[in-house]
Design a protein around this motif. Structure first.
Motif, PDB file in Angstrom:
ATOM      1  N   ASP A  66      31.464  30.654 -21.601  1.00 58.03           N
ATOM      2  CA  ASP A  66      31.504  31.067 -23.007  1.00 58.03           C
ATOM      3  C   ASP A  66      31.922  32.533 -23.129  1.00 58.03           C
ATOM      4  O   ASP A  66      32.727  32.897 -23.997  1.00 58.03           O
ATOM      5  N   ALA A  67      31.353  33.390 -22.266  1.00 54.13           N
ATOM      6  CA  ALA A  67      31.662  34.825 -22.321  1.00 54.13           C
ATOM      7  C   ALA A  67      33.137  35.078 -22.016  1.00 54.13           C
ATOM      8  O   ALA A  67      33.783  35.928 -22.652  1.00 54.13           O
ATOM      9  N   ILE A  68      33.674  34.361 -21.047  1.00 50.39           N
ATOM     10  CA  ILE A  68      35.088  34.523 -20.695  1.00 50.39           C
ATOM     11  C   ILE A  68      35.978  34.017 -21.817  1.00 50.39           C
ATOM     12  O   ILE A  68      36.991  34.645 -22.170  1.00 50.39           O
ATOM     13  N   GLU A  69      35.603  32.900 -22.421  1.00 50.57           N
ATOM     14  CA  GLU A  69      36.376  32.364 -23.544  1.00 50.57           C
ATOM     15  C   GLU A  69      36.372  33.339 -24.726  1.00 50.57           C
ATOM     16  O   GLU A  69      37.393  33.534 -25.401  1.00 50.57           O
ATOM     17  N   GLN A  70      35.219  33.949 -24.989  1.00 47.15           N
ATOM     18  CA  GLN A  70      35.108  34.869 -26.121  1.00 47.15           C
ATOM     19  C   GLN A  70      35.895  36.150 -25.900  1.00 47.15           C
ATOM     20  O   GLN A  70      36.538  36.668 -26.814  1.00 47.15           O
ATOM     21  N   SER A  71      35.838  36.678 -24.681  1.00 45.78           N
ATOM     22  CA  SER A  71      36.433  37.989 -24.424  1.00 45.78           C
ATOM     23  C   SER A  71      37.887  37.922 -23.972  1.00 45.78           C
ATOM     24  O   SER A  71      38.645  38.885 -24.168  1.00 45.78           O
ATOM     25  N   GLN A  72      38.309  36.816 -23.360  1.00 41.86           N
ATOM     26  CA  GLN A  72      39.677  36.678 -22.842  1.00 41.86           C
ATOM     27  C   GLN A  72      40.092  37.944 -22.071  1.00 41.86           C
ATOM     28  O   GLN A  72      41.098  38.595 -22.376  1.00 41.86           O
ATOM     29  N   PRO A  73      39.329  38.308 -21.044  1.00 45.74           N
ATOM     30  CA  PRO A  73      39.549  39.605 -20.393  1.00 45.74           C
ATOM     31  C   PRO A  73      40.746  39.617 -19.447  1.00 45.74           C
ATOM     32  O   PRO A  73      41.044  38.627 -18.778  1.00 45.74           O
ATOM     33  N   HIS A  74      41.414  40.759 -19.392  1.00 46.59           N
ATOM     34  CA  HIS A  74      42.430  40.980 -18.364  1.00 46.59           C
ATOM     35  C   HIS A  74      41.760  41.271 -17.022  1.00 46.59           C
ATOM     36  O   HIS A  74      42.303  40.924 -15.967  1.00 46.59           O
TER      37      HIS A  74
END
Length: 323
Positions: A66-74
């Motif tokens: 969920d955190a990765i989906e929300q932040s879409q981090p480079h």
């Protein structure tokens, strides 16, 4: 395009300094924080409003996804773990869950949700345990000798395996002991600098320590997080030792800290065998040839300057508390 980064372990020493560094470079910064840690925000209180806090836990893969989906981090920096070696002996299974299996959950979440992210794993010199060569290099055999080191070794190799198997951009920074005024007082460096300050101010009369002959490779946390960032800016992922490249004994640290406050350490310091580690690591010192040559990184704070910086901080902090 503004870069985005996700940091686990945001509320820790390294997480707070890394967040400052990334913000100074124009990143949008997200921090993964466990609900049980939500109150422990002293190190990032000054960043309120600048960092986006996401709820998540290395024990819960769904929350990581969920955190990765929300932040879409480079970029993703995993700085979270159970990092206190003595506790790893009393809570070995919990240490493994966070420090080892937590990394597997995070890597798998990256693979499934955002495989283009660049990933930094905080490895540790404890993977070397009692090494058969000194200084240690990136090719030195792992011989961990405590549960924390074992868990870190698992996480290190899983990070490399995901790079090799799935082509993810993953890096391990084998960090040696790194210190700062944000370091917890349960760690010997801060225990000593604060202890010297407390005695100088009349707040204590004695400092009990373990093995004074134990030697460590100590560097400044700000230098370490700069190395972490550099690792994710390269064309190809790789693994590097992050260290000072020299060792100092606990006794040298004591002499330097008490010298900063003008006291004779022998009058205040006593040795307590209960503070000895069950299995003391021997002569851990990192070779920084590779990171210096390939990333043009150099530690900026020598040992004596780091000790003075921390003693001065502790003197000021304790004086302000008294006022």
């Amino acid at each position: 395009m503004q870069k985005k980064a996700l940091i686990t372990g945001l509320t820790g020493q390294d997480g707070s300094y890394l967040a400052e560094l990334l913000l100074s470079k124009g990143y949008q910064v997200f921090g993964l924080v466990r609900r049980s840690s939500s109150g422990k925000v002293d190190r990032i209180r000054h960043l309120s409003g600048e960092v986006t806090i996401l709820s998540g836990d290395l024990l819960d893969q769904c929350s990581l996804m969920d955190a990765i989906e929300q932040s879409q981090p480079h970029e993703i920096y995993n700085l979270a773990s159970q990092s206190y070696v003595p506790i790893s002996w009393t809570q070995p299974a919990l240490t493994a869950e966070y420090t080892a299996l937590g990394v597997s959950r995070l890597l798998e979440s990256i693979r499934r949700c955002h495989p283009s992210s660049r990933f930094y794993q905080a490895s540790s010199s404890e993977v070397f345990g009692q090494p058969d060569e000194s200084p240690q290099t990136e090719r030195t055999a792992f011989r961990p000798r405590n549960p924390y080191g074992v868990a870190k070794a698992y996480a290190h190799w899983m990070t490399i395996n995901y790079r090799q198997q799935y082509g993810l951009y993953t890096c391990c920074g084998i960090t040696y002991t790194h210190e700062s005024p944000r370091r917890g007082t349960e760690f010997v460096f801060r225990k000593i600098t604060q202890g010297a300050a407390r005695i100088k101010l009349g707040l204590a009369s004695e400092l009990k320590l373990g093995n004074l002959e134990a030697r460590r490779d100590w560097c400044y946390a700000k230098d370490a997080v700069h190395a972490m960032w550099l690792m994710l800016q390269q064309d190809q992922p790789d693994d590097y030792i992050i260290a000072s490249g020299e060792t100092h004994s606990v006794k040298e640290l004591v002499e330097c800290a008490f010298g900063c406050v003008g006291l004779r350490w022998q009058d205040y310091v006593s040795v307590d065998p209960s503070f000895y580690r069950p299995d003391e690591a021997v002569q851990l010192v990192g070779s920084i040839d590779k990171i210096c040559k390939q990333l043009s990184w150099q530690p900026q704070y020598p040992f004596e300057q780091l000790v003075e910086l921390m003693v001065d901080h502790d003197l000021k902090e304790l004086t302000d508390r008294k006022a």
